[in-house]
Design a protein around this motif. Structure first.
Motif, PDB file in Angstrom:
ATOM      1  N   ILE A   1       7.812 -47.923  69.199  1.00 32.46           N
ATOM      2  CA  ILE A   1       7.272 -48.783  70.765  1.00 32.46           C
ATOM      3  C   ILE A   1       5.862 -49.109  70.332  1.00 32.46           C
ATOM      4  CG2 ILE A   1       8.934 -49.674  71.602  1.00 32.46           C
ATOM      5  CD1 ILE A   1       7.588 -48.055  73.939  1.00 32.46           C
ATOM      6  N   GLU A   2       5.048 -47.841  69.349  1.00 31.11           N
ATOM      7  CA  GLU A   2       3.747 -47.606  69.512  1.00 31.11           C
ATOM      8  C   GLU A   2       2.905 -48.632  68.507  1.00 31.11           C
ATOM      9  OE1 GLU A   2       2.330 -43.684  69.840  1.00 31.11           O
ATOM     10  OE2 GLU A   2       3.013 -43.619  72.337  1.00 31.11           O
ATOM     11  N   LEU A   3       4.620 -48.378  67.118  1.00 35.26           N
ATOM     12  CA  LEU A   3       4.287 -48.625  66.442  1.00 35.26           C
ATOM     13  C   LEU A   3       4.271 -50.519  65.778  1.00 35.26           C
ATOM     14  CD1 LEU A   3       5.069 -45.468  64.307  1.00 35.26           C
ATOM     15  CD2 LEU A   3       3.194 -46.182  64.302  1.00 35.26           C
ATOM     16  N   LYS A   4       5.682 -50.512  66.992  1.00 39.07           N
ATOM     17  CA  LYS A   4       5.790 -51.889  66.426  1.00 39.07           C
ATOM     18  C   LYS A   4       6.115 -52.418  67.982  1.00 39.07           C
ATOM     19  CE  LYS A   4       9.817 -54.567  64.538  1.00 39.07           C
ATOM     20  NZ  LYS A   4      11.210 -54.749  63.950  1.00 39.07           N
ATOM     21  N   PRO A   5       5.556 -52.975  68.532  1.00 46.84           N
ATOM     22  CA  PRO A   5       5.550 -53.069  70.826  1.00 46.84           C
ATOM     23  C   PRO A   5       6.313 -54.324  70.368  1.00 46.84           C
ATOM     24  CG  PRO A   5       2.963 -53.045  69.162  1.00 46.84           C
ATOM     25  CD  PRO A   5       3.874 -53.538  68.201  1.00 46.84           C
ATOM     26  N   ASP A   6       7.047 -54.696  69.782  1.00 43.70           N
ATOM     27  CA  ASP A   6       7.599 -55.866  70.211  1.00 43.70           C
ATOM     28  C   ASP A   6       9.569 -55.104  69.544  1.00 43.70           C
ATOM     29  OD1 ASP A   6       7.487 -56.519  66.734  1.00 43.70           O
ATOM     30  OD2 ASP A   6       7.808 -57.717  67.300  1.00 43.70           O
ATOM     31  N   PHE A   7       9.213 -53.963  69.809  1.00 51.61           N
ATOM     32  CA  PHE A   7      10.644 -53.587  69.604  1.00 51.61           C
ATOM     33  C   PHE A   7      11.792 -53.183  69.796  1.00 51.61           C
ATOM     34  CE2 PHE A   7      12.175 -50.063  65.721  1.00 51.61           C
ATOM     35  CZ  PHE A   7      13.754 -50.610  65.526  1.00 51.61           C
ATOM     36  N   GLY A   8      12.508 -54.383  70.392  1.00 51.28           N
ATOM     37  CA  GLY A   8      13.864 -55.301  71.621  1.00 51.28           C
ATOM     38  C   GLY A   8      14.650 -53.496  71.248  1.00 51.28           C
ATOM     39  N   ASN A   9      15.195 -53.277  70.069  1.00 47.81           N
ATOM     40  CA  ASN A   9      16.213 -52.515  70.200  1.00 47.81           C
ATOM     41  C   ASN A   9      15.755 -50.984  70.542  1.00 47.81           C
ATOM     42  OD1 ASN A   9      18.419 -54.511  69.850  1.00 47.81           O
ATOM     43  ND2 ASN A   9      17.818 -53.683  67.434  1.00 47.81           N
ATOM     44  N   ALA A  10      14.390 -50.126  70.432  1.00 46.95           N
ATOM     45  CA  ALA A  10      13.831 -49.733  70.769  1.00 46.95           C
ATOM     46  C   ALA A  10      13.823 -49.320  72.474  1.00 46.95           C
ATOM     47  CB  ALA A  10      13.094 -49.448  69.772  1.00 46.95           C
ATOM     48  N   TYR A  11      13.444 -50.434  73.182  1.00 48.30           N
ATOM     49  CA  TYR A  11      13.376 -49.822  74.580  1.00 48.30           C
ATOM     50  C   TYR A  11      14.740 -50.505  75.419  1.00 48.30           C
ATOM     51  CZ  TYR A  11       8.819 -52.441  74.027  1.00 48.30           C
ATOM     52  OH  TYR A  11       6.755 -52.644  74.076  1.00 48.30           O
ATOM     53  N   GLN A  12      15.492 -50.918  74.152  1.00 49.35           N
ATOM     54  CA  GLN A  12      17.002 -51.218  74.743  1.00 49.35           C
ATOM     55  C   GLN A  12      17.328 -49.177  74.542  1.00 49.35           C
ATOM     56  OE1 GLN A  12      20.332 -53.167  72.856  1.00 49.35           O
ATOM     57  NE2 GLN A  12      21.297 -52.328  73.706  1.00 49.35           N
ATOM     58  N   ASN A  13      17.535 -48.927  73.773  1.00 47.74           N
ATOM     59  CA  ASN A  13      17.571 -47.382  73.791  1.00 47.74           C
ATOM     60  C   ASN A  13      16.808 -46.607  74.551  1.00 47.74           C
ATOM     61  OD1 ASN A  13      19.997 -46.676  71.445  1.00 47.74           O
ATOM     62  ND2 ASN A  13      18.674 -48.367  71.501  1.00 47.74           N
ATOM     63  N   LEU A  14      15.271 -46.275  74.908  1.00 46.28           N
ATOM     64  CA  LEU A  14      14.282 -46.375  75.384  1.00 46.28           C
ATOM     65  C   LEU A  14      15.235 -45.639  77.684  1.00 46.28           C
ATOM     66  CD1 LEU A  14      10.770 -46.249  75.102  1.00 46.28           C
ATOM     67  CD2 LEU A  14      11.768 -43.996  75.429  1.00 46.28           C
TER      68      LEU A  14
ATOM     69  N   LYS B   1      13.309 -36.501  59.643  1.00 43.00           N
ATOM     70  CA  LYS B   1      12.279 -36.357  60.020  1.00 43.00           C
ATOM     71  C   LYS B   1      11.664 -35.898  58.426  1.00 43.00           C
ATOM     72  CE  LYS B   1      14.310 -33.412  64.173  1.00 43.00           C
ATOM     73  NZ  LYS B   1      15.044 -31.970  64.046  1.00 43.00           N
ATOM     74  N   ASP B   2      12.145 -35.947  57.074  1.00 44.55           N
ATOM     75  CA  ASP B   2      11.631 -35.415  55.788  1.00 44.55           C
ATOM     76  C   ASP B   2      11.181 -36.696  55.448  1.00 44.55           C
ATOM     77  OD1 ASP B   2      12.912 -33.087  56.007  1.00 44.55           O
ATOM     78  OD2 ASP B   2      14.230 -33.396  54.456  1.00 44.55           O
ATOM     79  N   GLN B   3      11.466 -37.641  56.019  1.00 47.27           N
ATOM     80  CA  GLN B   3      10.581 -39.042  55.873  1.00 47.27           C
ATOM     81  C   GLN B   3       9.371 -39.555  56.219  1.00 47.27           C
ATOM     82  OE1 GLN B   3      13.125 -43.222  54.937  1.00 47.27           O
ATOM     83  NE2 GLN B   3      15.139 -41.297  54.556  1.00 47.27           N
ATOM     84  N   LEU B   4       9.525 -39.250  58.187  1.00 46.19           N
ATOM     85  CA  LEU B   4       8.828 -38.832  58.535  1.00 46.19           C
ATOM     86  C   LEU B   4       7.658 -38.316  58.910  1.00 46.19           C
ATOM     87  CD1 LEU B   4      10.995 -40.178  61.838  1.00 46.19           C
ATOM     88  CD2 LEU B   4       9.253 -41.382  60.741  1.00 46.19           C
ATOM     89  N   ALA B   5       7.579 -36.874  58.242  1.00 48.15           N
ATOM     90  CA  ALA B   5       6.413 -36.084  57.205  1.00 48.15           C
ATOM     91  C   ALA B   5       5.843 -36.832  56.947  1.00 48.15           C
ATOM     92  CB  ALA B   5       7.191 -34.674  57.198  1.00 48.15           C
ATOM     93  N   LYS B   6       6.327 -37.485  55.411  1.00 50.11           N
ATOM     94  CA  LYS B   6       5.392 -38.327  54.774  1.00 50.11           C
ATOM     95  C   LYS B   6       5.253 -39.785  55.245  1.00 50.11           C
ATOM     96  CE  LYS B   6       8.742 -36.589  51.002  1.00 50.11           C
ATOM     97  NZ  LYS B   6       9.723 -36.589  50.327  1.00 50.11           N
ATOM     98  N   ASN B   7       6.258 -40.278  55.871  1.00 50.88           N
ATOM     99  CA  ASN B   7       5.247 -41.634  56.571  1.00 50.88           C
ATOM    100  C   ASN B   7       5.738 -41.729  58.087  1.00 50.88           C
ATOM    101  OD1 ASN B   7       4.581 -43.670  56.698  1.00 50.88           O
ATOM    102  ND2 ASN B   7       6.052 -45.143  56.225  1.00 50.88           N
ATOM    103  N   PRO B   8       4.537 -41.316  59.069  1.00 47.70           N
ATOM    104  CA  PRO B   8       4.363 -40.450  60.380  1.00 47.70           C
ATOM    105  C   PRO B   8       4.852 -42.377  60.967  1.00 47.70           C
ATOM    106  CG  PRO B   8       2.581 -39.845  59.663  1.00 47.70           C
ATOM    107  CD  PRO B   8       3.362 -40.556  58.492  1.00 47.70           C
ATOM    108  N   ASN B   9       4.469 -43.536  59.818  1.00 51.03           N
ATOM    109  CA  ASN B   9       4.106 -44.649  60.650  1.00 51.03           C
ATOM    110  C   ASN B   9       5.261 -44.959  60.687  1.00 51.03           C
ATOM    111  OD1 ASN B   9       1.295 -43.461  61.489  1.00 51.03           O
ATOM    112  ND2 ASN B   9       0.669 -44.570  59.342  1.00 51.03           N
ATOM    113  N   ASP B  10       6.737 -45.025  60.071  1.00 50.80           N
ATOM    114  CA  ASP B  10       7.967 -45.990  59.844  1.00 50.80           C
ATOM    115  C   ASP B  10       8.553 -45.980  60.904  1.00 50.80           C
ATOM    116  OD1 ASP B  10       9.994 -46.823  59.598  1.00 50.80           O
ATOM    117  OD2 ASP B  10       9.962 -46.625  57.494  1.00 50.80           O
ATOM    118  N   ALA B  11       7.821 -47.548  62.313  1.00 55.34           N
ATOM    119  CA  ALA B  11       8.923 -47.868  63.258  1.00 55.34           C
ATOM    120  C   ALA B  11      10.796 -47.884  63.262  1.00 55.34           C
ATOM    121  CB  ALA B  11       8.623 -48.974  63.699  1.00 55.34           C
TER     122      ALA B  11
END
Length: 344
Positions: A241-254, A203-213
């Motif tokens: 997946i908004e940031l990385k549309p081909d993020f297969g593992n993210a779709y799996q966990n979704l 959460k701390d890292q995403l607060a600094k860089n919210p574009n890290d998929a």
């Protein structure tokens, strides 16, 4: 697991060793052997030779830790992690930064530019102005943050997670904005089972860089493990997946997050079929609705990873549950094809 990536080049030095006779000959020979081995990518040979140069210099009053650094670098490149870890730890504890001033001058007779120790350089500059010219000084950049990064990587690779965490925190005290150390901190926390701290780190890292998929994905996976934060997990994974549309593992966990604990749901349905059929029907419809919501994520998962057996098997179940027989049969055939390939 972090892969050890070392890109620091060793620059051949024109340093004039101050010793004479046998010691100087040993130094020159050891330094040449080390440089030749390094350039040939024979790191296992280069490492102890650089350490030999360091020890010979030290025994004659010159504690030039750049050669210890070169030794540590080569031990790491040779995957000799125990030796590399020891040297990097010693360098950090000694306060070594790698910042050095190089003193050069040109010999007017030969036109050659050479490096000298500071005292010799100053003497030449004062007393031999006709014979030498182009007196210059150059300061090398600090490698201190690299020392922390590399040692942390070595410790993580050798599963010394608590030691890695300690060195990372020591490094962050000096370099609080170092992105790599922040990333490694999260890895160490997770590997050490400190998931709450890892989540806060993300959460701390995403607060600094919210574009890290990747960080959104990692956060979503952690949130999905707690039934109370499943909706937050879905939001985090959707951002991934908004940031990385081909993020297969993210779709799996979704899919898994949206469907939930399906085994538990099926057991509840079976338990109610005879005694409370109306309630069972409601649960069946709710289950079908969850699978319908998961369907588009599954199709994206298949699109990103078309030959992933788990994706195919999961989508076979999704299509069966949503009553899409044609697609379920297609997945069944694909499953048999992939299993046959794996059996060969």
């Amino acid at each position: 697991m972090k892969k050890l990536i070392l890109g620091m080049a060793i620059v051949a030095s024109a340093f004039v060793f101050a010793q004479k006779g046998d010691v100087n000959a040993q130094l020159q020979e050891a330094n040449k052997t080390a440089m030749d081995a390094y350039n040939a990518k024979n790191y296992a040979v280069a490492a102890p030779k650089f350490m030999e140069v360091y020890n010979l210099l030290k025994s004659n009053g010159q504690d030039n830790k750049v050669y210890m650094y070169y030794a540590g670098l080569n031990y790491a490149l040779a995957n000799d992690y125990p030796q590399a870890s020891k040297i990097y730890t010693d360098l950090i504890n000694s306060g070594y930064t790698g910042v050095e001033t190089t003193y050069t001058a040109k010999d007017n007779k030969t036109g050659q530019v050479s490096s000298y120790d500071q005292k010799t350089w100053e003497i030449l500059k004062k007393t031999a102005s006709k014979d030498y010219s182009d007196f210059k000084t150059q300061q090398s950049p600090s490698v201190e943050s690299d020392l922390y990064e590399t040692l942390a990587t070595i410790l993580l690779n050798t599963k010394k997670n608590d030691e890695a965490l300690a060195i990372i925190e020591k490094g962050l005290a000096k370099f609080p904005n170092n992105a790599k150390l922040k990333e490694y901190q999260g890895t160490a926390l997770y590997a050490s089972g400190k998931t709450d701290q890892f989540m806060q780190n993300l959460k701390d890292q995403l607060a600094k860089n919210p574009n890290d998929a990747t960080n959104w994905y990692n956060l979503g996976v952690l949130q999905s493990k707690n039934p109370a934060t499943v909706n937050e997990a879905i939001t985090s994974l959707q951002k991934a997946i908004e940031l990385k549309p081909d993020f297969g593992n993210a779709y799996q966990n979704l899919i898994y997050a949206v469907i939930g604990d399906d085994e538990k749901a099926v057991n509840e349905i079976n338990a109610l079929r005879k005694t409370k059929p109306d309630e069972a029907t409601k649960l069946i419809e709710a289950r079908k609705d969850r699978f319908s919501k998961a369907l588009p994520y599954g199709e994206k998962w298949l699109q990103a990873m078309p030959n992933d057996l788990t994706a195919v098997q999961t989508m076979k179940d999704v299509y069966n549950t949503t009553k899409n027989t044609a697609k379920a049969n297609e997945m069944k055939a694909k499953e048999a094809e992939l299993q046959a390939k794996q059996a060969k």
